[in-house]
Enzyme design. Structure first.
Site, short mmCIF file in Angstrom:
data_model
loop_
_atom_site.label_atom_id
_atom_site.label_comp_id
_atom_site.label_asym_id
_atom_site.label_seq_id
_atom_site.Cartn_x
_atom_site.Cartn_y
_atom_site.Cartn_z
N GLY A 56 34.89 3.93 20.86
CA GLY A 56 33.47 4.27 20.93
C GLY A 56 32.65 3.01 20.99
CD GLN B 127 29.15 -0.98 18.26
OE1 GLN B 127 29.37 0.08 18.82
NE2 GLN B 127 30.10 -1.65 17.60
CB CYS C 55 32.96 -1.47 13.26
SG CYS C 55 31.43 -1.51 14.21
CG LEU C 56 34.81 -2.42 19.14
CD1 LEU C 56 34.38 -1.89 20.50
CD2 LEU C 56 36.16 -3.14 19.25
CG HIS D 96 31.86 4.34 13.60
ND1 HIS D 96 32.60 3.59 12.71
CD2 HIS D 96 31.41 3.45 14.53
CE1 HIS D 96 32.57 2.32 13.08
NE2 HIS D 96 31.86 2.20 14.18
CD GLU D 97 30.68 4.69 18.22
OE1 GLU D 97 29.77 3.83 18.25
OE2 GLU D 97 31.87 4.39 18.03
CG HIS E 78 27.06 1.56 15.50
ND1 HIS E 78 27.00 0.32 14.90
CD2 HIS E 78 28.37 1.82 15.69
CE1 HIS E 78 28.24 -0.14 14.73
NE2 HIS E 78 29.10 0.75 15.20
O1 GNR Z 1 37.26 1.41 18.18
C1 GNR Z 1 36.85 1.94 17.15
N1 GNR Z 1 37.73 2.60 16.35
C2 GNR Z 1 37.34 3.41 15.30
C3 GNR Z 1 38.31 3.81 14.39
C4 GNR Z 1 37.99 4.63 13.33
C5 GNR Z 1 36.69 5.05 13.17
C6 GNR Z 1 35.70 4.65 14.06
C7 GNR Z 1 36.02 3.83 15.11
S1 GNR Z 1 34.78 3.36 16.24
C8 GNR Z 1 35.43 1.81 16.78
C9 GNR Z 1 34.57 1.20 17.87
C10 GNR Z 1 33.18 0.93 17.35
O2 GNR Z 1 32.92 -0.01 16.66
N2 GNR Z 1 32.26 1.80 17.65
O3 GNR Z 1 31.01 1.63 17.20
NI NI Z 2 31.23 0.54 15.32
#
Ligand code: GNR
Ligand code: NI
Length: 177
Positions: free
Chosen positions: A50, A55, A97-98, A139-140, A143
């Protein structure tokens, strides 16, 4: 500039990761059409499942998700996504998270959510998600509100993780990465 040019991913503590993104409006249609494929390419390359527009420094309510980057691509582009219902049942899952590379923690969230969004054509879409997809959607959308997964863990764990991240990023900088 090609559709698939990669975008730099912002890292903590960039202030843009803590800002509230604004809704995508009719005047943003062209920008969003240009951004979505570049966000997907950036996400696949990372690799991640995601990516939210803040980001990559765009404070717009836009996210891309694909749980199967290696297998058959199944990309979702969500414009103005909203959680309209969440289960009372919770699920704990290890998240990363990236924007906080190499940092992981178990986060507890609603196990199932109903999400509503617009696609690139402006059509209204809705789906019920569970499992990893439900986690990723939440999670997204976090953000878009300046919220990071570490905000859902204890202050003790959060501070440990953020210090570890700062140290690792400093090491990278020193090594010229
Ligand atoms: O790549 C991602 N893996 C992930 C694993 C578990 C829960 C959420 C994520 S999202 C993350 C990519 C990211 O930072 N998206 O904002
Ligand atoms: Ni993230």
């Amino acid at each position: 500039m090609s559709d698939t040019d990669l975008l730099p991913i912002l890292l903590v503590p960039d202030a843009r990761l803590r800002a509230k993104a604004r809704p995508v409006g009719p005047g943003d249609a062209e920008a969003v059409r240009a951004l979505a494929p570049r966000m997907l390419a950036t996400m696949y390359k990372a690799p991640g499942i995601g990516l939210a527009a803040p980001q990559i420094g765009e404070l717009l309510r836009l996210v891309v998700i694909d749980l199967q980057p290696e297998d058959q691509p199944q990309p979702y582009v969500m414009v103005n996504p909203e959680i309209v219902a969440a289960s009372t049942g919770l699920a704990a899952r290890e998240e990363g998270c990236l924007s906080l590379p190499n940092q992981y923690a178990e986060v507890t969230r609603p196990a199932e959510v109903k999400v509503r969004w617009q696609d690139l054509d402006g059509s209204r879409r809705e789906m019920q998600a569970d499992g990893l997809l439900a986690t990723c959607i939440q999670h997204e959308i976090d953000h878009l509100n300046g919220v990071l997964f570490v905000d859902h863990i204890s202050a003790l764990k959060r501070n440990m993780l953020l210090r570890k991240l700062a140290k690792e990023l400093k090491g990278r900088q020193r090594d010229g990465e």
